[in-house]
Design an enzyme around this catalytic site. Structure first.
Site, PDB file in Angstrom:
ATOM      1  N   LYS A   1       0.824  -1.217   0.000  1.00 49.46           N
ATOM      2  CA  LYS A   1       0.000   0.000   0.000  1.00 49.46           C
ATOM      3  C   LYS A   1       0.857   1.265   0.000  1.00 49.46           C
ATOM      4  CE  LYS A   1      -2.855   1.162   3.461  1.00 49.46           C
ATOM      5  NZ  LYS A   1      -4.055   0.989   4.275  1.00 49.46           N
ATOM      6  N   SER A   2       1.891   1.290   0.846  1.00 48.85           N
ATOM      7  CA  SER A   2       2.731   2.499   0.928  1.00 48.85           C
ATOM      8  C   SER A   2       3.329   2.829  -0.436  1.00 48.85           C
ATOM      9  CB  SER A   2       3.876   2.277   1.923  1.00 48.85           C
ATOM     10  OG  SER A   2       3.369   2.133   3.217  1.00 48.85           O
TER      11      SER A   2
ATOM     12  N   GLY B   1      -5.428   7.657   5.551  1.00 51.60           N
ATOM     13  CA  GLY B   1      -4.590   8.636   6.250  1.00 51.60           C
ATOM     14  C   GLY B   1      -3.314   8.907   5.469  1.00 51.60           C
TER      15      GLY B   1
ATOM     16  N   ARG C   1      -8.775  11.776  13.014  1.00 46.95           N
ATOM     17  CA  ARG C   1      -7.332  11.574  13.170  1.00 46.95           C
ATOM     18  C   ARG C   1      -6.556  12.891  13.176  1.00 46.95           C
ATOM     19  NH1 ARG C   1      -5.328   6.783   9.557  1.00 46.95           N
ATOM     20  NH2 ARG C   1      -3.619   6.905  11.047  1.00 46.95           N
TER      21      ARG C   1
ATOM     22  N   SER D   1       7.189   9.089  12.322  1.00 51.27           N
ATOM     23  CA  SER D   1       6.091   8.944  11.364  1.00 51.27           C
ATOM     24  C   SER D   1       6.589   9.122   9.935  1.00 51.27           C
ATOM     25  CB  SER D   1       4.999   9.984  11.649  1.00 51.27           C
ATOM     26  OG  SER D   1       4.111  10.036  10.542  1.00 51.27           O
TER      27      SER D   1
ATOM     28  N   ASP E   1       2.364  -1.460  11.823  1.00 55.38           N
ATOM     29  CA  ASP E   1       1.046  -1.995  11.442  1.00 55.38           C
ATOM     30  C   ASP E   1       0.903  -3.482  11.778  1.00 55.38           C
ATOM     31  OD1 ASP E   1       0.242   0.486  10.391  1.00 55.38           O
ATOM     32  OD2 ASP E   1       1.230   0.070   8.501  1.00 55.38           O
TER      33      ASP E   1
ATOM     34  N   LYS F   1      -4.153   5.510  15.118  1.00 51.52           N
ATOM     35  CA  LYS F   1      -4.360   4.899  13.797  1.00 51.52           C
ATOM     36  C   LYS F   1      -5.854   4.979  13.439  1.00 51.52           C
ATOM     37  CE  LYS F   1      -0.106   3.919  13.093  1.00 51.52           C
ATOM     38  NZ  LYS F   1       0.607   4.635  12.059  1.00 51.52           N
TER      39      LYS F   1
HETATM   40  C1  S3P Z   1       2.602   4.670   6.395  1.00 57.75           C
HETATM   41  C2  S3P Z   1       3.143   5.060   7.597  1.00 57.75           C
HETATM   42  C3  S3P Z   1       2.646   4.585   8.897  1.00 57.75           C
HETATM   43  C4  S3P Z   1       1.742   3.364   8.746  1.00 57.75           C
HETATM   44  C5  S3P Z   1       0.743   3.508   7.615  1.00 57.75           C
HETATM   45  C6  S3P Z   1       1.469   3.711   6.301  1.00 57.75           C
HETATM   46  C7  S3P Z   1       3.186   5.191   5.146  1.00 57.75           C
HETATM   47  O1  S3P Z   1       1.911   5.630   9.499  1.00 57.75           O
HETATM   48  O2  S3P Z   1       1.044   3.099   9.949  1.00 57.75           O
HETATM   49  O3  S3P Z   1      -0.074   2.366   7.517  1.00 57.75           O
HETATM   50  O4  S3P Z   1       2.909   4.639   4.061  1.00 57.75           O
HETATM   51  O5  S3P Z   1       3.943   6.175   5.228  1.00 57.75           O
HETATM   52  P1  S3P Z   1       2.625   6.764  10.424  1.00 57.75           P
HETATM   53  O6  S3P Z   1       3.497   7.590   9.564  1.00 57.75           O
HETATM   54  O7  S3P Z   1       1.484   7.552  11.012  1.00 57.75           O
HETATM   55  O8  S3P Z   1       3.383   5.995  11.476  1.00 57.75           O
END
Ligand code: S3P
Length: 385
Positions: free
Chosen positions: A28-29, A101, A129, A175, A328, A355
């Site tokens: 996903k990222s 998010g 959030r 983060s 996660d 989250k």
């Molecule tokens: C993510 C960062 C994480 C993770 C999210 C995906 C990303 O969040 O929990 O599912 O793709 O950069 P945080 O940056 O709030 O820790």
């Protein structure tokens, strides 16, 4: 999930051994980043193996609303024609990120350096959030935000900076979303933008920025951190992205195979970026039989085929500094811990509270409802196997 939606209960039954080969969907990222960077680059970006879940779809729609051409060309195959750094168009309607998010926060970073105004919104959960963590650094670039409610929550309108100024920003919480938003805003500013993180988080944005032609340096900082410097106003050029299988999704069949006696499964093409591999490290410490069959470098990321066999696990102490590399994965690690011999203590889980839901409480409740002894001690989760 929309918290207001009616609940539809699912039933799980004990199964026989799991056997076979599986490739879980794309990460996903990386899928979200390829959409956003594709939109910010000049020319064509072709994405293969894209995760076609709701989060990616809402992010794709937002990129379209900001002026990029976004087209699905086949199964998990997408083509983007980007507008260039600073080239986003004024969207005609609010950008709705649904439950994403990451999509929302990264897009805020990308918009912050453009001379446009955009309204960001999402579903009921995304509206609860915290967004201040993103808005604070973006305002340093010269972006302005108009919040419709108190406390930095969605919906809110961002007016991008007319003349963005580069910043030096130390991220106050570990983060990757905040770090990435700052880097994306830094693209539009002249000179050097610096992000300091005291604990290294996933570095997909850094890797992909380089892949698209940006000048970026990442150096170690302190014991566990990184200092990232980005040269602003690069000519980003569209580039192909092959999305590897998502380690956060692979975690579920992996743990299922470990705890169901007699199981043996192969997981194909799982991304093993060290900043996403905390669960693998922890499961191996617990005694899990996880073998790397082949490993390779694919699209700038480490990828491996894994063989997972059921076997006994023992409780471990998971250090707080590992949290960013498996943020996660704690819910499914907690399940593994409940099948292990002895106690598992997972330290420093404060970030789980902000989250999509309060994941710390939700994980404890899930285990408790299934008869497991579990305790929350400050920011630690303690599971008796
Ligand atoms: C993510 C960062 C994480 C993770 C999210 C995906 C990303 O969040 O929990 O599912 O793709 O950069 P945080 O940056 O709030 O820790």
């Amino acid at each position: 999930m929309d918290p207001a939606a009616p609940l539809s209960p699912l039933t799980a039954r004990r199964s026989g051994p799991l056997r076979g080969r599986v490739r879980v969907p794309g990460d996903k990222s990386i899928s979200l980043r390829s959409l956003i960077l594709g939109a910010l680059a000049v020319g064509e970006t072709r994405i293969t193996g894209m995760l076609e879940g709701e989060d990616a779809l809402s992010t794709a729609k937002a990129m379209q609303a900001l002026g990029a051409q976004v087209e699905r060309t086949g199964e998990q195959a997408w083509r983007i024609m980007g507008v260039g750094v600073g080239g986003f168009a004024q969207p005609r309607a609010p950008l709705d990120f649904g439950n994403s998010g990451t999509g929302c926060r990264l897009a805020m970073g990308a918009v912050a350096g453009c001379p446009i105004s955009a309204t960001f919104d999402g579903d009921a959960s995304l509206r609860t959030r915290p967004m201040r963590r993103i808005l604070d650094p973006l305002e340093k670039f010269g972006a302005r935000t108009i919040e419709q409610t108190e406390g930095g929550r969605l919906p809110l309108t961002m007016k991008g900076a007319l003349d963005p100024i580069p910043v030096i920003y130390e991220v106050p919480v570990p983060s990757a979303q905040v770090k990435s938003a700052v880097l994306l805003a830094g693209l539009a500013a002249p000179g050097t933008t610096t992000v300091i993180e005291n604990e290294a988080t996933r570095d997909h944005t850094e890797k992909m920025l380089k892949h698209f032609g940006a000048h970026l340096r990442s150096d170690e900082y302190g014991k566990h951190g990184r200092r990232i410097t980005l040269t602003g106003q690069p000519e980003l050029e569209g580039a192909p992205v092959a999305v590897p299988a998502d380690p956060s999704s692979a975690a579920f069949p992996m743990v299922a195979a470990l705890i169901v006696p007699g199981s043996e499964i192969f997981l194909d093409g799982v991304m093993t970026n060290p900043l996403r591999s905390g669960l693998l490290t922890t499961l191996k410490e617990m005694g899990a039989a996880i073998e790397t069959l082949t490993s390779r470098h694919d699209g700038g990321e480490d990828v491996a085929d894994l063989l997972v066999k059921a076997g006994p696990l023992k409780g471990v102490d998971v250090p707080a500094e590992r949290a960013p590399t498996m943020i996660d994965e704690y819910p499914i690690l907690a399940v593994a811990a409940s099948f292990a011999e002895g106690e598992t203590r997972m330290r420093g889980l404060k970030e789980l509270r902000v989250k999509e839901s309060d994941r710390l409480e939700a994980t404890a409740a899930l285990l408790r409802n299934n008869g497991v002894k579990v305790e929350i001690d400050g920011d630690d989760l303690i599971v008796q196997g």
